[in-house]
Design an enzyme around this catalytic site. Structure first.
Site, PDB file in Angstrom:
ATOM      1  N   GLY A  10      24.603  25.322   0.415  1.00 41.35           N
ATOM      2  CA  GLY A  10      23.147  25.211   0.497  1.00 41.35           C
ATOM      3  C   GLY A  10      22.551  26.468   1.096  1.00 41.35           C
ATOM      4  N   TYR A 149      12.960  10.043   3.687  1.00 41.50           N
ATOM      5  CA  TYR A 149      13.794  11.169   4.130  1.00 41.50           C
ATOM      6  C   TYR A 149      13.897  11.201   5.658  1.00 41.50           C
ATOM      7  CZ  TYR A 149      15.283  15.996   4.815  1.00 41.50           C
ATOM      8  OH  TYR A 149      15.940  17.123   5.213  1.00 41.50           O
TER       9      TYR A 149
END
Ligand code: UDP
Length: 323
Positions: A10, A149
């Site tokens: 990432g 989230y």
């Protein structure tokens, strides 16, 4: 030492990988290359101390395999990006909660130190000027998928703190605040790469709503130094840290700064939230961390100015776009 980084391909993971390799450690990465990109590791992929495993953190057999023999775990793999997350709350919850618990359990068995990447989204829309680690979490209703989230990462935090209390697991939780820098892509929301890419292509940055929403932007290299610094502290008084810059700026001013640096002839485009995120979207209007705890623990915190960060990002985007 041997270190495992989930989500190592990432944007932030690539920098953690580089930092730990530079310190001389053996690094294993587990990444499914979904929002992570192999290109984040291009400059490191032939490093003799790096092992890259392509696979999912939702695979329990693979998790126990990669955890074996590690000394430290940096758990960065997650469903990220406000837009992506709002579009698929089931995937968000499955990716962000079950694997974290499994990793924590394996870390208790294997004796690894554990870093959990969390997020400023965990504060929800708390209206305080500056958020301190022990502040309340103010989420919106479950009918608005955005809050899935922050809630999922808050559950991760509860789990990590519980594993610390119950089993003495050495955990550090970092709540990241708008981390930016070279190699970040704009596909998943991420305002700075979007503004810079647009401006370099001669298109006006698109500001949602009135642009008066406020954020603080920290350079990824400084954030990673804080992450590893916290992991190397032996007797931490606290386990949870805000990690980011504490210098606020409105999104309108940010767009103006990008325009001034790239192409002063451009004019900001304003669009309503619903045109990009859909009808049931709710934004966080102000997000500023209190970083006292971080500074008092480490003796440093992210300090790069927005102009320095923007110049670095613009230079690297120019290279990517072949200018
Ligand atoms: N934003 C914007 N234009 C864009 C992308 C984002 O105006 O092209 C706004 C977004 O609505 C938010 C802020 O910029 O208020 C930061 O967005 P980002 O997705 O980078 O991070 P967030 O802080 O929302 O997690």
């Amino acid at each position: 030492m041997k270190c495992l980084i989930t989500g190592g391909a990432g944007f932030i993971g690539g920098y953690v990988t580089e930092y730990l390799l530079n310190e001389g450690h053996e690094v294993t990465i587990l990444d499914n290359l979904s929002t992570g990109r192999a290109s984040n590791l291009d400059h490191l992929k032939d490093h003799p101390k790096l092992t890259i495993r392509v696979g999912s953190i939702t695979d329990p057999v693979l998790l126990s395999e990669v955890m074996a023999g590690q000394d430290e775990v940096y758990h960065l793999a997650a469903a990220v990006g406000v837009k992506l997350v709002a579009e698929d709350p089931v995937r968000t919850i499955e990716t962000n909660i079950y694997p974290t618990e499994l990793l924590l359990r394996l870390a208790v068995q294997g004796g690894q130190k554990f870093f959990l990447a969390s997020t400023s989204e965990a504060y929800g829309k708390n209206e305080k000027d500056r958020w301190v680690e022990d502040d309340d979490l103010h989420f919106g209703p479950t009918s608005k998928p955005r809050w899935a989230y922050g809630c999922s990462k808050a559950i991760d935090e509860f789990l990590a703190l519980a594993y610390h209390q119950k089993f003495g697991l050495p955990v550090v939780i970092g709540r990241f605040f708008n981390v930016v820098g070279p190699r970040q892509v704009g596909n998943y929301g991420m305002v700075i790469p979007r503004f810079v890419e647009a401006a370099l292509q001669g298109t006006a940055p698109t500001v949602y709503d009135d642009g008066e929403q406020v954020r603080c932007f920290a350079h990824v290299s400084e954030v990673v130094k804080c992450v590893v610094g916290l992991m190397r502290q032996d007797n931490l008084e606290h386990r949870l840290f805000n990690i980011g810059s504490d210098a606020p700026i409105s999104i309108r001013e940010l767009a103006e700064r990008v325009i001034a640096l790239v192409d002063p002839s451009l004019k900001i485009q304003y669009v309503p939230y619903k045109d990009y995120y859909g009808h049931d979207f709710e934004d966080v209007r102000r997000r500023v961390p209190d970083t006292t705890r971080l500074y008092e623990t480490l003796g440093f915190k992210p300090e790069m100015t927005l102009d320095e960060i923007l110049k670095d990002t613009i230079e690297s985007k120019k290279k990517e776009l072949g200018r």
